[in-house]
Design a protein around this motif. Structure first.
Motif, PDB file in Angstrom:
ATOM      1  N   HIS A   1      36.021 -58.485   4.983  1.00  0.00           N
ATOM      2  CA  HIS A   1      36.352 -57.177   4.410  1.00  0.00           C
ATOM      3  C   HIS A   1      35.519 -56.108   5.105  1.00  0.00           C
ATOM      4  O   HIS A   1      34.288 -56.143   5.089  1.00  0.00           O
ATOM      5  CB  HIS A   1      36.084 -57.159   2.913  1.00  0.00           C
TER       6      HIS A   1
ATOM      7  N   TYR B   1      32.731 -52.027  10.577  1.00  0.00           N
ATOM      8  CA  TYR B   1      33.412 -50.748  10.348  1.00  0.00           C
ATOM      9  C   TYR B   1      34.427 -50.546  11.465  1.00  0.00           C
ATOM     10  O   TYR B   1      34.116 -50.738  12.636  1.00  0.00           O
ATOM     11  CB  TYR B   1      32.366 -49.628  10.373  1.00  0.00           C
TER      12      TYR B   1
ATOM     13  N   ARG C   1      35.033 -49.760   3.684  1.00  0.00           N
ATOM     14  CA  ARG C   1      36.114 -48.833   3.344  1.00  0.00           C
ATOM     15  C   ARG C   1      35.740 -47.426   3.809  1.00  0.00           C
ATOM     16  O   ARG C   1      34.594 -47.005   3.702  1.00  0.00           O
ATOM     17  CB  ARG C   1      36.344 -48.809   1.838  1.00  0.00           C
ATOM     18  N   LYS C   2      36.740 -46.685   4.313  1.00  0.00           N
ATOM     19  CA  LYS C   2      36.457 -45.319   4.746  1.00  0.00           C
ATOM     20  C   LYS C   2      37.578 -44.385   4.318  1.00  0.00           C
ATOM     21  O   LYS C   2      38.741 -44.797   4.187  1.00  0.00           O
ATOM     22  CB  LYS C   2      36.253 -45.257   6.260  1.00  0.00           C
ATOM     23  N   THR C   3      37.198 -43.123   4.096  1.00  0.00           N
ATOM     24  CA  THR C   3      38.133 -42.077   3.684  1.00  0.00           C
ATOM     25  C   THR C   3      37.892 -40.855   4.546  1.00  0.00           C
ATOM     26  O   THR C   3      36.751 -40.379   4.662  1.00  0.00           O
ATOM     27  CB  THR C   3      37.910 -41.699   2.208  1.00  0.00           C
TER      28      THR C   3
END
Length: 348
Positions: free
Chosen positions: A271, A211, A274-276
């Motif tokens: 990969h 991350y 994914r973060k938002t």
């Protein structure tokens, strides 16, 4: 096999989360109340009720993690080896249990998850370690930790920068711990999330993920959402300026299992999670809060703990945050009551 097991858990959780709605413009309720922090997050109120208090001779503060216990009360972990039971309405302590390692020494206790049988899974960032404790504080088990995540010289981690967050994914089959900062040999800002899966009642090492934090920030806490994604706190501090605290939504499903990747530097084939961004807490209304040291928003402090306490009538997650005052006169033990609307995500 390990990666498939964890991903199957995530996919099942996402498929079951049909009540989640898409995040859009700030809701009418948020706009009317003036408590919107972002289109996805609002703050109801905060409480300083426990700041600089004691319970049964024990200082109440230094909070590093929160969890909802089986009876609906709050479990609040401090990083100086005490676990408090708090009334969920008043926050007043009802019990305090002292924790220790196998030799009776205090822990640098940081992460907390309450298992389905009521036992407590607790991290210490000294080694780091994950131990299972009974309700009365007896050690029941200790989970394995990859050698690379141990503090140097045994491993590649930096002291005080290891397991800060801990959460059980929906169904209780998978446990996840987040490192606060990068280990030696990994690029700055790339932190590892380690998982364990349950086999015959015991947790075994499973997949690991990477991350990327925002520049200068670390990860003090993670919390699984009902659909198997993660709420991730990112936090930093700048002297004379104050704290930065941001809340992200993270999705493990397409991330690479990095348990066999020695160095996370220059690896375009890996990969990341994914973060938002859901909200920068500095953008929340101050609600009349005061700060004892410079802060971008007087509401801010050293926010370190987080738990999901339920949903409101519109399906938003009710999220409780707490700050770690470090038993410092310039800081405050503060609880923050948020409502978080997470975007719906399709399977795939």
């Amino acid at each position: 096999m390990r990666l498939r097991t964890v991903l199957a858990t995530l996919t099942a959780g996402l498929a079951a989360a049909t009540s989640l709605t898409a995040a859009g413009p700030a809701t009418a309720a948020n706009s009317a109340s003036g408590h919107a922090c972002s289109p996805a997050v609002s703050i109801d109120h905060f409480s300083d009720a426990l700041d600089k208090t004691t319970y049964d001779g024990t200082f109440v503060g230094n909070f590093s993690a929160l969890a909802v216990d089986r009876d609906g009360s709050l479990a609040a972990l401090e990083d100086r080896s005490s676990l408090f039971g708090l009334d969920p309405t008043t926050l007043q302590p009802k019990a305090a249990v002292h924790l220790a390692d196998e030799k009776g020494a205090d822990l640098d206790s940081e992460g907390l998850a309450v298992d389905g049988d009521g036992t407590r899974l607790i991290t210490s960032e000294t080694e780091p370690s994950v131990r299972r404790y009974s309700v009365d504080g007896r050690i029941l088990d200790r989970l394995p930790v990859p050698s690379s995540l141990l503090v140097a010289p045994a491993g590649r981690a930096t002291p005080n920068q290891t397991f800060e967050g801990l959460t059980l994914l929906p169904g209780g089959h998978t446990l996840l711990a987040s490192m606060e900062d990068a280990i030696s040999g990994d690029a700055a800002g790339i932190v590892r999330f380690q998982t364990w899966t349950r086999h015959h009642g015991r947790f075994r090492l499973a997949a690991q993920y990477a991350y990327r934090t925002d520049a200068g920030l670390g990860v003090p806490e993670v919390q699984a959402t009902p659909d198997g994604r993660l709420l991730v706190l990112e936090r930093g501090f700048t002297a004379g300026v104050g704290n930065t605290v941001r809340l992200y939504l993270a999705d493990l499903r397409h991330a690479t299992d990095t348990s066999g990747v020695e160095h996370l530097t220059g690896r375009p084939d890996v990969h990341l999670i994914r973060k938002t961004l859901l909200a920068d807490i500095a953008a929340c209304p101050s609600l009349g809060a005061t700060a004892r040291q410079p802060q971008p928003n007087p509401l801010l402090d050293n926010i370190e703990g987080m738990t999901i306490t339920g949903r409101d009538h519109s399906g938003r997650l009710k999220v409780l945050l707490v700050s770690d005052d470090n038993q410092n006169a310039a800081q405050t033990t503060r609880f923050y009551y948020l409502r978080v609307r997470v975007p719906f995500v399709a399977e795939g």
